[in-house]
Structures are given as structure tokens and as C-alpha cells.
Design a protein around this motif. Structure first.
Motif, PDB file in Angstrom:
ATOM      1  N   GLY A   5       0.846  -1.185   0.000  1.00  0.00           N
ATOM      2  CA  GLY A   5       0.000   0.000   0.000  1.00  0.00           C
ATOM      3  C   GLY A   5       0.875   1.227   0.000  1.00  0.00           C
ATOM      4  O   GLY A   5       1.909   1.249   0.669  1.00  0.00           O
ATOM      5  N   THR A   7       0.760   5.405   0.560  1.00  0.00           N
ATOM      6  CA  THR A   7      -0.047   6.524   1.011  1.00  0.00           C
ATOM      7  C   THR A   7       0.846   7.736   1.257  1.00  0.00           C
ATOM      8  O   THR A   7       2.065   7.628   1.261  1.00  0.00           O
ATOM      9  N   GLU A 115      -2.530   2.424  -4.231  1.00  0.00           N
ATOM     10  CA  GLU A 115      -2.376   3.781  -3.705  1.00  0.00           C
ATOM     11  C   GLU A 115      -3.698   4.272  -3.146  1.00  0.00           C
ATOM     12  O   GLU A 115      -4.754   4.116  -3.758  1.00  0.00           O
ATOM     13  N   MET A 119      -4.463   5.736   5.127  1.00  0.00           N
ATOM     14  CA  MET A 119      -3.923   4.461   5.560  1.00  0.00           C
ATOM     15  C   MET A 119      -5.046   3.496   5.943  1.00  0.00           C
ATOM     16  O   MET A 119      -4.974   2.300   5.675  1.00  0.00           O
ATOM     17  N   LEU A 122      -6.364   1.491   3.088  1.00  0.00           N
ATOM     18  CA  LEU A 122      -5.506   0.366   2.716  1.00  0.00           C
ATOM     19  C   LEU A 122      -5.742  -0.823   3.641  1.00  0.00           C
ATOM     20  O   LEU A 122      -5.802  -1.963   3.202  1.00  0.00           O
ATOM     21  N   LYS A 123      -5.915  -0.537   4.926  1.00  0.00           N
ATOM     22  CA  LYS A 123      -6.176  -1.618   5.883  1.00  0.00           C
ATOM     23  C   LYS A 123      -7.542  -2.246   5.623  1.00  0.00           C
ATOM     24  O   LYS A 123      -7.705  -3.457   5.713  1.00  0.00           O
ATOM     25  N   CYS A 128      -2.987  -5.634   1.348  1.00  0.00           N
ATOM     26  CA  CYS A 128      -1.616  -5.137   1.393  1.00  0.00           C
ATOM     27  C   CYS A 128      -0.819  -5.821   2.504  1.00  0.00           C
ATOM     28  O   CYS A 128      -1.254  -5.899   3.644  1.00  0.00           O
ATOM     29  N   SER A 130       2.264  -4.792   3.201  1.00  0.00           N
ATOM     30  CA  SER A 130       3.128  -3.756   3.753  1.00  0.00           C
ATOM     31  C   SER A 130       2.544  -2.409   3.350  1.00  0.00           C
ATOM     32  O   SER A 130       1.898  -2.295   2.312  1.00  0.00           O
ATOM     33  N   CYS A 131       2.761  -1.388   4.191  1.00  0.00           N
ATOM     34  CA  CYS A 131       2.240  -0.054   3.896  1.00  0.00           C
ATOM     35  C   CYS A 131       3.406   0.934   3.864  1.00  0.00           C
ATOM     36  O   CYS A 131       4.175   1.013   4.826  1.00  0.00           O
ATOM     37  N   TRP A 132       3.538   1.650   2.750  1.00  0.00           N
ATOM     38  CA  TRP A 132       4.628   2.604   2.565  1.00  0.00           C
ATOM     39  C   TRP A 132       4.078   4.030   2.581  1.00  0.00           C
ATOM     40  O   TRP A 132       3.101   4.329   1.902  1.00  0.00           O
ATOM     41  N   TYR A 133       4.736   4.894   3.328  1.00  0.00           N
ATOM     42  CA  TYR A 133       4.344   6.296   3.446  1.00  0.00           C
ATOM     43  C   TYR A 133       5.348   7.166   2.703  1.00  0.00           C
ATOM     44  O   TYR A 133       6.548   7.108   2.971  1.00  0.00           O
ATOM     45  N   CYS A 173       2.702   2.974   9.275  1.00  0.00           N
ATOM     46  CA  CYS A 173       3.289   2.393   8.060  1.00  0.00           C
ATOM     47  C   CYS A 173       4.590   1.656   8.386  1.00  0.00           C
ATOM     48  O   CYS A 173       5.315   2.027   9.306  1.00  0.00           O
TER      49      CYS A 173
END
Length: 195
Positions: A5, A7, A115, A119, A122-123, A128, A130-133, A173
Motif C-alpha cells: 500500500g 499513502t 495507492e 492508511m 488500505l487496511k 496489502c 506492507s504499507c509505505w508512506y 506504516c
């Protein structure tokens, strides 16, 4: 096939990060705003639900959703904003889950990036790993928005005030991409992340 993900706030450079992932890392990209927009076209489920909830007054002369009118309605009314989200979010989440399943079956990408501005979205989608900020200092975001979109200070103040504090993203994230410098620097970070 890993699903990440992505964000970050408006002006953070999410689009550039996604472009690099697409072009250099064989990444399939899903932009939830684009999905939501397509699901709000006449004849689509979200469109029908929005018209049912808000009435035909929110349509323009061609029968499309009048987005500025809807924005003005929901901007100041929390209950109406929630109602709008209920008309769109579940359909977007379902579409994304189906697309991820399809791409995994086809095995057409090395990874998939989803994208979303929030956040929590995405959850909620739930695919996802993994979540990338994408992080940028506020002053750099302001300068980018002034140049690329012509935003006034007042507009940026309103946008920034409506967004979650950065601490929420830092704490929620797994990865922070530092986009305070140039794209070469971002690409180096992506090379390390996509090993």
C-alpha cells in the motif's frame, strides 16, 4: 507477488513513486481515486447509490455527478460525508480485491502497489502486506503544490488542516520513503525496498 500500500499527503509525490514502480520495477499499480471515479460514472453502482442518497440535484446537465457540488455538500456535513463514503468505498475495495486476485492469477507483475490517500483505506481493503508512506516536509509540499497545481496558501492551509497528522502515518506504516530530494534518491530507496 507482494502487494504494498502506498499513502501520503497531497503533494507528497505518490504519483512519481508509483510511476517509478511501474516503469522500473514491473509493478502493477492501482490508484483508488481513479477506481472510485470510474465507479461513479453513469450506470455504475456507486453512481446509482449516490443519486439515490443525494437526489438528482447533484447531477450536471449531462447527467454526470457534479463533483464540486457534492464536495460543497459533504465538506461541512460529517454525516453526509459518511453517507457518500458508504456509496463509494465498499465498491472500490471490492474492485481492488478482485483486480489483485486477477493479477496474481495471471502472474503478470513482480509486485502490486495500491495507492490510497488514507492508511485506513488500505487496511480496510485488506490485501496489502506492507504499507509505505511517502514523506515530504510541509514547506516542500507547499512549493510543489504552488508550482504544479497553482494552489493558494489558503487552499493549502485548508487541505493540510483536513489531513491526519504525520505521526499517524509514521506510526502506522512499515516503510517511510523520503521524497524531500530528487527522484534519483527515491529510486535508490525503491531499489533497496524491491530487492
Amino acid at each position: 507477488m507482494k502487494v504494498i500500500g502506498i499513502t501520503g499527503g497531497v503533494g507528497s509525490g505518490k504519483s512519481e513513486v508509483l510511476r517509478l514502480l511501474e516503469e522500473k520495477f514491473n509493478c502493477g499499480v492501482i490508484r483508488t481515486d481513479d477506481v472510485a471515479r470510474s465507479l461513479c460514472e453513469p450506470g455504475e453502482k456507486s453512481y446509482e447509490m449516490i443519486v439515490k442518497v443525494f437526489g438528482k440535484e447533484i447531477l450536471d446537465r449531462e447527467g454526470n455527478l457534479d463533483r464540486p457540488k457534492i464536495a460543497s455538500i459533504v465538506f461541512e456535513d460529517e454525516e453526509k460525508r459518511k453517507a457518500l463514503n458508504q456509496c463509494t468505498h465498499p465498491q472500490v475495495y471490492e474492485w481492488v480485491r478482485n483486480k489483485v486476485r486477477e493479477w496474481r492469477t495471471e502472474n503478470r507483475y513482480s509486485m502490486i502497489a495500491v495507492e490510497a490517500a488514507l492508511m485506513d483505506e488500505l487496511k480496510e481493503i485488506g490485501v496489502c502486506e506492507s504499507c509505505w508512506y511517502v514523506h515530504v516536509k510541509p514547506e516542500i509540499r507547499r512549493e510543489r503544490l504552488r508550482i504544479s497545481r497553482g494552489y493558494s496558501d489558503e487552499k493549502m492551509d485548508a487541505i493540510f488542516a483536513s489531513q491526519l497528522p504525520e505521526s499517524v502515518f509514521f506510526n502506522g506504516c512499515d516503510v517511510v520513503i523520503d521524497n524531500n530530494f530528487d527522484l534519483e534518491n527515491v529510486e535508490k530507496q525503491l531499489i533497496s525496498l524491491c530487492k
